[in-house]
Design a protein around this motif. Structure first.
Motif, PDB file in Angstrom:
ATOM      1  N   PHE B  90       0.456  -0.991   0.002  1.00 27.84           N
ATOM      2  CA  PHE B  90      -0.138  -0.149  -0.120  1.00 27.84           C
ATOM      3  C   PHE B  90       0.858   1.278   0.118  1.00 27.84           C
ATOM      4  CE2 PHE B  90      -2.890   3.699   1.813  1.00 27.84           C
ATOM      5  CZ  PHE B  90      -3.754   3.303   0.996  1.00 27.84           C
ATOM      6  N   ILE B  91       1.528   1.362   1.166  1.00 23.72           N
ATOM      7  CA  ILE B  91       2.557   2.358   1.202  1.00 23.72           C
ATOM      8  C   ILE B  91       3.410   2.797  -0.050  1.00 23.72           C
ATOM      9  CG2 ILE B  91       4.403   3.407   2.320  1.00 23.72           C
ATOM     10  CD1 ILE B  91       3.308   1.954   4.423  1.00 23.72           C
ATOM     11  N   LEU B  92       3.984   1.268  -0.331  1.00 24.30           N
ATOM     12  CA  LEU B  92       5.390   1.377  -1.772  1.00 24.30           C
ATOM     13  C   LEU B  92       4.115   1.770  -3.354  1.00 24.30           C
ATOM     14  CD1 LEU B  92       8.064  -1.100  -1.465  1.00 24.30           C
ATOM     15  CD2 LEU B  92       7.468   1.119  -0.877  1.00 24.30           C
ATOM     16  N   GLY B  93       3.264   1.390  -2.577  1.00 23.11           N
ATOM     17  CA  GLY B  93       2.649   1.007  -4.080  1.00 23.11           C
ATOM     18  C   GLY B  93       1.683   2.918  -4.245  1.00 23.11           C
ATOM     19  N   VAL B  94       0.986   3.760  -3.159  1.00 20.51           N
ATOM     20  CA  VAL B  94       0.140   4.455  -3.400  1.00 20.51           C
ATOM     21  C   VAL B  94       1.442   5.427  -3.279  1.00 20.51           C
ATOM     22  CG1 VAL B  94      -1.080   5.839  -2.831  1.00 20.51           C
ATOM     23  CG2 VAL B  94      -1.676   3.723  -1.865  1.00 20.51           C
ATOM     24  N   VAL B 161      -0.281  -3.164  -8.077  1.00 18.64           N
ATOM     25  CA  VAL B 161      -1.448  -1.676  -7.094  1.00 18.64           C
ATOM     26  C   VAL B 161      -0.997   0.059  -8.177  1.00 18.64           C
ATOM     27  CG1 VAL B 161      -0.469  -0.517  -4.849  1.00 18.64           C
ATOM     28  CG2 VAL B 161      -0.635  -3.415  -5.747  1.00 18.64           C
ATOM     29  N   VAL B 162       0.861   0.139  -8.412  1.00 18.70           N
ATOM     30  CA  VAL B 162       1.692   1.431  -8.876  1.00 18.70           C
ATOM     31  C   VAL B 162       0.685   1.251 -10.264  1.00 18.70           C
ATOM     32  CG1 VAL B 162       3.026   2.441 -10.437  1.00 18.70           C
ATOM     33  CG2 VAL B 162       3.667   0.989  -8.023  1.00 18.70           C
ATOM     34  N   VAL B 163       0.053   0.760 -10.730  1.00 22.27           N
ATOM     35  CA  VAL B 163      -0.968   1.065 -11.693  1.00 22.27           C
ATOM     36  C   VAL B 163      -1.882   0.777 -11.621  1.00 22.27           C
ATOM     37  CG1 VAL B 163      -1.310   0.406 -13.942  1.00 22.27           C
ATOM     38  CG2 VAL B 163       0.715  -0.226 -13.460  1.00 22.27           C
ATOM     39  N   SER B 164      -2.494   0.923 -10.647  1.00 16.82           N
ATOM     40  CA  SER B 164      -4.063   1.269 -10.499  1.00 16.82           C
ATOM     41  C   SER B 164      -4.196   1.959  -9.523  1.00 16.82           C
ATOM     42  CB  SER B 164      -5.012  -0.582  -9.978  1.00 16.82           C
ATOM     43  OG  SER B 164      -4.277  -0.302  -8.454  1.00 16.82           O
ATOM     44  N   ALA B 165      -3.215   2.517  -8.984  1.00 15.07           N
ATOM     45  CA  ALA B 165      -3.454   3.862  -7.777  1.00 15.07           C
ATOM     46  C   ALA B 165      -3.499   4.500  -9.483  1.00 15.07           C
ATOM     47  CB  ALA B 165      -2.312   3.458  -6.654  1.00 15.07           C
ATOM     48  N   GLN B 166      -2.327   4.399  -9.938  1.00 16.52           N
ATOM     49  CA  GLN B 166      -2.096   5.722 -11.115  1.00 16.52           C
ATOM     50  C   GLN B 166      -2.995   6.002 -11.226  1.00 16.52           C
ATOM     51  OE1 GLN B 166       1.544   4.160 -12.916  1.00 16.52           O
ATOM     52  NE2 GLN B 166       1.985   6.223 -13.437  1.00 16.52           N
ATOM     53  N   GLU B 167      -4.103   5.086 -12.157  1.00 24.01           N
ATOM     54  CA  GLU B 167      -5.338   5.565 -13.108  1.00 24.01           C
ATOM     55  C   GLU B 167      -6.361   5.730 -11.365  1.00 24.01           C
ATOM     56  OE1 GLU B 167      -6.417   1.227 -14.258  1.00 24.01           O
ATOM     57  OE2 GLU B 167      -4.692   1.514 -15.721  1.00 24.01           O
ATOM     58  N   ALA B 168      -6.583   5.459 -10.947  1.00 24.48           N
ATOM     59  CA  ALA B 168      -7.705   6.142  -9.763  1.00 24.48           C
ATOM     60  C   ALA B 168      -6.698   7.198  -9.494  1.00 24.48           C
ATOM     61  CB  ALA B 168      -7.492   5.121  -8.079  1.00 24.48           C
ATOM     62  N   ILE B 169      -5.843   7.481  -9.261  1.00 26.39           N
ATOM     63  CA  ILE B 169      -5.237   9.238  -9.167  1.00 26.39           C
ATOM     64  C   ILE B 169      -5.652  10.022 -10.334  1.00 26.39           C
ATOM     65  CG2 ILE B 169      -3.246  10.903  -8.457  1.00 26.39           C
ATOM     66  CD1 ILE B 169      -2.582   8.065  -7.063  1.00 26.39           C
ATOM     67  N   ARG B 170      -5.444   9.889 -11.899  1.00 28.39           N
ATOM     68  CA  ARG B 170      -5.759   9.970 -13.130  1.00 28.39           C
ATOM     69  C   ARG B 170      -7.140  10.793 -13.111  1.00 28.39           C
ATOM     70  NH1 ARG B 170      -2.976   6.426 -16.730  1.00 28.39           N
ATOM     71  NH2 ARG B 170      -1.372   6.508 -15.016  1.00 28.39           N
ATOM     72  N   VAL B 207      -5.081  -2.717  -4.320  1.00 25.11           N
ATOM     73  CA  VAL B 207      -4.362  -3.164  -3.313  1.00 25.11           C
ATOM     74  C   VAL B 207      -5.638  -4.488  -3.287  1.00 25.11           C
ATOM     75  CG1 VAL B 207      -3.837  -3.123  -1.109  1.00 25.11           C
ATOM     76  CG2 VAL B 207      -3.989  -1.524  -2.412  1.00 25.11           C
ATOM     77  N   ILE B 208      -6.993  -5.002  -3.726  1.00 27.34           N
ATOM     78  CA  ILE B 208      -7.448  -6.218  -3.149  1.00 27.34           C
ATOM     79  C   ILE B 208      -6.697  -6.796  -3.893  1.00 27.34           C
ATOM     80  CG2 ILE B 208      -9.593  -7.268  -2.182  1.00 27.34           C
ATOM     81  CD1 ILE B 208     -10.339  -4.886  -0.829  1.00 27.34           C
ATOM     82  N   LEU B 209      -6.534  -6.754  -5.246  1.00 21.25           N
ATOM     83  CA  LEU B 209      -6.925  -7.551  -6.628  1.00 21.25           C
ATOM     84  C   LEU B 209      -4.897  -8.048  -6.211  1.00 21.25           C
ATOM     85  CD1 LEU B 209      -8.585  -6.070  -9.044  1.00 21.25           C
ATOM     86  CD2 LEU B 209      -9.055  -7.960  -8.061  1.00 21.25           C
ATOM     87  N   ALA B 210      -3.570  -6.818  -5.721  1.00 20.14           N
ATOM     88  CA  ALA B 210      -3.078  -7.464  -5.312  1.00 20.14           C
ATOM     89  C   ALA B 210      -2.507  -8.728  -4.533  1.00 20.14           C
ATOM     90  CB  ALA B 210      -2.103  -6.436  -4.878  1.00 20.14           C
ATOM     91  N   LEU B 211      -3.214  -8.235  -3.539  1.00 17.80           N
ATOM     92  CA  LEU B 211      -3.436  -9.411  -2.263  1.00 17.80           C
ATOM     93  C   LEU B 211      -4.164 -10.229  -2.878  1.00 17.80           C
ATOM     94  CD1 LEU B 211      -4.787  -7.424   0.887  1.00 17.80           C
ATOM     95  CD2 LEU B 211      -1.923  -7.920  -0.170  1.00 17.80           C
TER      96      LEU B 211
END
Lengths: 318, 294
Positions: B90-94, B161-170, B207-211
């Motif tokens: 979570f921390i690294l990805g976000v 996590v990085v890719v999905s967080a990027q999409e969410a932020i974008r 994050v859940i999908l990554a887990l």
């Protein structure tokens, strides 16, 4: 009293001045504002460190390996016999195992995946799509170990009933199951590419009297070909790196042949076998692990770069 | 001059239409393959596990005696592993996603990190296992403990996590940020109070999908040298552990010796699939319920 005083002062201070003051004061907010980007940068660099870590660990031990085993012997040797007195480290049997399983997998995954993508993108109603796509997602989310169990306990016995000479562990069964595992990936990436083709092109072809099949095969698929081919290449990369299915269902014979009915070992399965056997650090066996992993890493990296190149270079923008 | 020979067209039309119909059926059949395999796979696993899943199976420790064996150890191992993986990814990805989307200048460095992440996503999981073995287990001398496994897994699922967080932020519209700046908020205040809350459903889904990927992953942990038979339950992140996929692996390959082990493997698969199904359902609910469309 206090209140009226501060009120008086407020009147005299212009907004511009307040902003200036605010900028000069080293407040907690400002420090946070300066620190946060630096902290985030450090976090972002960790992903680069991971790649660097992979490269350094693989390279360092691979170099040690090539001090003992000549480079040429490794890549042209057809015999892999890591244990015993006359240990021989030829990687070709592992490359053959990987090649065979990947080819079988792609023979299953490419036609079925592409036809599924075409059906979903060109033929299926919204209703059907809403049912099928989540099911494909479930298929894609099943852990590979489950597919391995499925290959060994279900697909292999069926194949052995059909093909008499099939060994209990063989490369055919994991290859087929791996193909099934890759179908959702090929289907979903190809479908994205097909759906991106603008409707005007379909309508143009239909207007000229083409049948739906002709529209799909002669107009839509060629227009989306870069995305489709990229999905195939990514599928191959996935097949090369897949571990558990082949480890479970293909055994550990290091055969160098084209015989599908035999047990064969892939690069990934070799890594599992050697680490599971607790190879003493510093032995040639231990270093061979890294040389094989390096080969595997380079192969998948090349595949991924090709896929990225294809989808970037040959994409047609509409 | 005749441009179209009507007779010729008419003659060919029949076979063209037949081909068209055949192709449609063929495409449909190909689509069915995936569905049929899924049904067979579930049917197979469930029938193999009938009579083997009960309360005792979930709460007993491991045993070489198939009748008495349970997966308490594997369940608690999976739990401990997630306790390490979740906060780290979570921390690294976000953090990486915020940096790339909000702070990094569009340029070579940003593009380099981006390309690096998409290439990391394509590295076979077993290579991550070797990284973990070399750096965490041997290099830092941790041994095959929960922390070493968790760190390895965290790096493995980081790109997801990085890719999905990027999409969410974008997906957070610019006007929300502008409004926040207009109120005098600083950049970090805007990110913390406006962008992240708006992007949170998308981030959590990722994050859940990554887990759920980490829970099912086997190969890297095999490489780390997780033992086949482990009796004590893990008590913390520095304890040795095993997880459900590994238990499935060892039972599947040992089924040649003891036939009942195949049933135990099938039963563990059912438990694992139920867990994955629950996690994915939660992810879908979060996505549908809390995702705002702007």
């Amino acid at each position: 009293m206090d209140k009226s005083k501060s009120k008086d002062r407020d009147k005299n201070v212009s907004i511009r001045k307040m902003i200036e003051e605010n900028k000069q004061s080293v407040s907690f907010t400002n420090i946070v504002e300066l620190l946060i980007p630096k902290i985030l940068l450090v976090i972002a660099v960790i992903s680069i460190l991971t790649t660097a870590g992979i490269l350094i660990t693989l390279l360092a031990e691979t170099i040690e390996f090539f001090k003992v085993v000549p480079f040429i012997d490794f890549f042209t040797g057809t015999i892999l016999k890591p244990l015993g007195d006359n240990a021989q480290f030829g990687v070709l049997p592992l490359l053959m195992g990987t090649l065979m399983s990947s080819v079988i997998a792609m023979i299953v995954a490419i036609p079925i995946g592409l036809m599924t993508a075409i059906y979903l993108s060109e033929y299926a109603s919204e209703k059907v799509r809403r049912v099928v796509k989540p099911i494909l997602e479930i298929l894609a989310g099943i852990p590979t170990i489950v597919y391995g169990f499925f290959a060994l306990t279900f697909v292999t016995p069926i194949l052995r009933a059909i093909i008499p000479g099939l060994d209990p562990t063989n490369i055919l069964s994991p290859g087929i199951v791996m193909g099934i595992m890759i179908i959702p990936m090929v289907a979903s990436l190809s479908e994205d590419a097909l759906s991106a083709v603008p409707n005007a092109m379909r309508e143009g072809a239909l207007g000229l009297g083409a049948t739906k099949l002709e529209v799909t095969w002669k107009v839509v698929v060629p227009a989306a070909i870069s995305g489709i081919v990229a999905s195939f290449v990514l599928g191959i990369s996935r097949a090369i790196g897949e571990t558990m299915i082949v480890t479970i269902a293909s055994g550990s014979s290091k055969n160098f042949s084209f015989d599908l009915t035999q047990s064969m070992q892939t690069m990934t399965a070799y890594i599992v076998e050697v680490t599971g056997g607790d190879a003493p650090a510093g032995s040639t066996l231990y270093y061979s692990l890294y040389a094989v992993a390096m080969t595997l890493f380079v192969f998948t990296l090349i595949m991924n770069l090709i896929a990225q190149y294809i989808s970037r270079k040959f994409r047609e923008e509409y | 001059m005749k441009y179209i020979d009507a007779e010729q067209v008419q003659k060919k039309l029949g076979s063209r239409l037949v081909l068209n119909n055949l192709a449609k059926r063929l495409f449909f059949l190909a689509t069915l393959v995936g569905l049929v395999v899924l049904v067979i796979l579930f049917y197979r696993v469930v029938t193999d596990s009938i009579g083997w899943i009960d309360f005792d199976f979930l709460t007993s420790k491991l045993s070489t005696d198939a009748e008495r064996a349970g997966i308490m150890g594997a369940i608690s191992g999976t739990f401990w592993l997630m306790l390490v993986v979740a906060p780290i990814t979570f921390i690294l990805g976000v953090g990486t996603a915020i940096y790339l989307e909000e702070y990094a200048k569009k340029g070579r460095f940003q593009a380099f990190i981006q390309i690096n992440i998409s290439n990391l996503a394509g590295v076979p999981s077993i290579v991550f296992g070797l990284l973990g073995l070399t750096v965490f287990v041997r290099g830092l001398g941790m041994g095959a403990v929960v922390l070493a496994g968790g760190l390895t897994m965290a790096l493995l699922v980081l790109p997801v996590v990085v890719v999905s967080a990027q999409e969410a932020i974008r997906a957070v519209p610019q006007f929300l940020r502008d409004a926040s700046y207009g109120m005098g908020a600083t950049k970090w205040q805007t990110i913390k109070n406006v962008v992240l809350p708006a992007a949170l459903p998308g981030i959590l889904t990722g994050v859940i999908l990554a887990l759920s990927r980490a829970i099912g992953e086997t190969a890297p942990l095999v490489v780390l040298g997780i033992p086949a038979l482990l009796l004590p339950l893990p008590d913390g992140i520095f304890d040795k552990f095993t997880v459900m996929p590994l238990q499935i692996y060892y039972w599947t390959i040992d089924a040649a010796l003891v036939a009942e082990y195949a049933n135990l493997a099938a039963a563990t698969i059912v438990v694992l699939l139920v867990l994955l199904f629950l996690m994915n359902s939660v992810a879908i609910i979060i996505r549908n319920k809390f995702q705002k469309r702007y």
